[in-house]
Design an enzyme around this catalytic site. Structure first.
Site, PDB file in Angstrom:
ATOM      1  N   SER A  84      -1.440 -14.491   3.624  1.00 20.49           N
ATOM      2  CA  SER A  84      -1.064 -14.379   2.208  1.00 20.49           C
ATOM      3  C   SER A  84      -0.072 -15.479   1.848  1.00 20.49           C
ATOM      4  O   SER A  84      -0.147 -16.070   0.760  1.00 20.49           O
ATOM      5  CB  SER A  84      -0.418 -13.020   1.925  1.00 20.49           C
ATOM      6  OG  SER A  84      -1.394 -12.020   1.749  1.00 20.49           O
ATOM      7  N   LYS A 126       6.634  -3.230  -0.944  1.00 24.01           N
ATOM      8  CA  LYS A 126       5.372  -2.484  -0.794  1.00 24.01           C
ATOM      9  C   LYS A 126       5.201  -1.617  -2.030  1.00 24.01           C
ATOM     10  O   LYS A 126       6.176  -1.232  -2.664  1.00 24.01           O
ATOM     11  CB  LYS A 126       5.435  -1.582   0.439  1.00 24.01           C
ATOM     12  CG  LYS A 126       4.077  -1.206   0.977  1.00 24.01           C
ATOM     13  CD  LYS A 126       3.562  -2.268   1.917  1.00 24.01           C
ATOM     14  CE  LYS A 126       2.184  -1.967   2.437  1.00 24.01           C
ATOM     15  NZ  LYS A 126       1.838  -2.869   3.547  1.00 24.01           N
ATOM     16  N   GLY A 175      -3.315  -6.485  -1.001  1.00 24.47           N
ATOM     17  CA  GLY A 175      -3.987  -5.220  -0.714  1.00 24.47           C
ATOM     18  C   GLY A 175      -3.368  -4.479   0.465  1.00 24.47           C
ATOM     19  O   GLY A 175      -2.506  -4.984   1.174  1.00 24.47           O
ATOM     20  N   ASP A 176      -3.813  -3.265   0.627  1.00 24.77           N
ATOM     21  CA  ASP A 176      -3.507  -2.434   1.793  1.00 24.77           C
ATOM     22  C   ASP A 176      -4.609  -1.373   1.779  1.00 24.77           C
ATOM     23  O   ASP A 176      -5.674  -1.601   1.187  1.00 24.77           O
ATOM     24  CB  ASP A 176      -2.089  -1.840   1.678  1.00 24.77           C
ATOM     25  CG  ASP A 176      -1.554  -1.277   3.002  1.00 24.77           C
ATOM     26  OD1 ASP A 176      -1.057  -2.061   3.827  1.00 24.77           O
ATOM     27  OD2 ASP A 176      -1.651  -0.047   3.227  1.00 24.77           O
TER      28      ASP A 176
END
Ligand code: GLU
Length: 451
Positions: free
Chosen positions: A383, A131, A170-171
């Site tokens: 993903s 992350k 993305g996040d």
């Protein structure tokens, strides 16, 4: 050992995590929750505690922190901090999103990377966990500022990435536009059109159909499957979905398709209640096109809806609650109100949105509870489907991609349910997800030797 406490054999591991990562509260919370589930694993299979496997799983393989200088529209130099925590690569390249939000710090990225490792394992796809992100606040920034920030961010990060090494997506605060700017900068710096280095790309750069919808659709499929275990369905149910980003919007879309009614949604400023059913096209217009606050809804919709500034969206009575905004947004107090109002199922669209108290309250009340690392795994699973399409230079139809997603979500649900049953806690999806995810990572790590 009682549920909600860490087995005494694992207590020293937790103490060491707390000592070594002082002050990183969200990371402590995420590790504690997983270790609470692992007592039953080491009791049944002591070999999973051999070779310091659990200690190694709690320590990221690599952590990168860097400076991001960029120039704003007034010509001022701004400095942000960038992070990438490459948590675990036993099952595949590090995989996980990038979050741009002022609250971002190393503890938050570490908690997200830790969760991601188990989530990704649960998907059954060949992806490790990681992350990243920055404390950059995109709110109110011009398109040019966003682009220059993304370019500066990638100028450092690119050397740590690669389709076989680390594949961000993305996040919160990072969507298709940001991924495009980052992909452009990666391509320029490396002189490689390496589509598989980022996911969530636009279709013409090798993006996958249904990726944008995947987390929300997937979470809804997961809840649908939980409801089915009790002979129930979304049809005719009232749902509250917090947040109004990608996850929330496509959760609402799928719930409506399944015959449910969305009565409230929110953003970080407040929430909107519309007893007639939230007008999703209007939410999309406000959030995806105009990039405005959700308060606009009431102004544009007019009669029948109301906006509440601050306060808790969880006070709105519902049958299904899907927290899809951010970590720890749903507290013990909120959980009590939801239970009192008769909530049947809770599915976490966001990462760790329910506090540990809230989770306990739901479980004690017999509410179906789908934890984020299982319920929201549809985004990262898609993903992985995007990576698969990139590797074969292929582009699937929406239907094909969504069919795969639905199948993956069914498998995750069933694996969690079966694991919970096997370990003597039927219906406990938290335990099932933690154990099933852990076992897959632990076996893959063990087979690689002590690395
Ligand atoms: N940020 C998403 C998550 O929390 C997606 C990550 C990805 O697609 O790599 O799972």
């Amino acid at each position: 050992m009682v549920s909600g406490s860490v087995d005494e054999k694992l207590e020293p591991i937790l103490s060491e995590v707390l000592r070594r990562n002082a002050g990183e509260l969200e990371f402590h919370q995420a590790v504690r929750e997983v270790l609470e589930s692992l007592g039953r694993v080491v009791a049944k299979h002591p070999n999973y505690a051999d070779n310091a496997l659990i200690e190694r799983i709690c320590e990221p393989e690599r952590q990168i922190i860097f400076r991001i200088p960029w120039v704003d529209d007034h010509g001022n130099v701004q400095i942000n901090r960038g992070f990438r925590v490459q948590f675990n690569s036993a099952l595949g390249p590090y995989k996980g999103g990038l979050r741009f939000h002022p609250s971002v710090n190393v503890g938050i990225i570490k908690f997200l990377g830790f969760e991601q490792t188990f989530k990704n394992a649960l998907t059954g796809m060949p992806i490790g966990g990681g992350k990243g992100g920055s404390d950059f606040n995109p709110r109110g920034r011009s398109d040019g500022e966003i682009m220059r920030f993304c370019q500066s961010f990638m100028t450092e990060l690119h050397r740590h990435l690669g389709e076989y090494t680390d594949v961000p997506a993305g996040d919160i605060g990072v969507g298709g536009r940001e991924i495009g700017y980052m992909f452009g900068q990666y391509k320029r710096l490396t002189n490689r059109y390496e589509a598989g280095v980022l996911t969530g790309k636009a279709l013409f750069h090798g993006g996958s159909r249904a990726r944008k919808e995947a987390t929300g659709y997937g979470a809804t499929y997961f809840v649908e499957r939980m409801l089915a275990t009790k002979g129930q369905a979304f049809e005719g149910k009232r749902a509250v979905v917090s947040g109004s980003g990608n996850v929330a919007i496509y959760t609402m879309e799928k719930i409506i398709e399944f015959g449910g009614k969305i009565v409230a949604c929110s953003d970080s400023n407040g929430y909107v209640v519309d007893e007639g059913g939230i007008d999703l096209d209007l939410v999309k217009e406000i959030k995806e096109v105009r990039r405005q606050r959700i308060a606009e809804y009431v102004r544009l919709k007019g009669a029948g809806s109301r906006y509440v500034e601050g306060g808790s969206i969880w006070s709105v009575p519902c049958d299904v609650a899907m927290p899809s905004a951010t970590q720890n947004e749903l507290t013990g107090k909120d959980a009590k109100i939801l239970v009192k109002n008769g909530v049947v199922a809770v599915g976490e669209g966001a990462n760790m949105p329910s506090t540990p108290d809230a989770v306990r309250i739901f479980q004690d009340a017999g509410v179906l509870f789908g934890p984020g690392k299982a319920a929201n795994a549809g985004g990262v699973a898609t993903s992985a489907l995007e990576m698969q399409q990139n590797a074969s230079r292929d582009s699937w139809t929406f239907e094909r991609t969504e069919t795969r997603l639905a199948e993956i979500m069914r498998n995750i649900h069933d694996r969690c349910a079966e694991t919970a049953e096997e370990y003597g806690a039927p219906g406990d999806y938290v335990l099932g997800a933690n154990i099933a995810g852990f076992v897959r990572v632990a076996e893959a790590m063990d087979a690689l030797g002590v690395i």
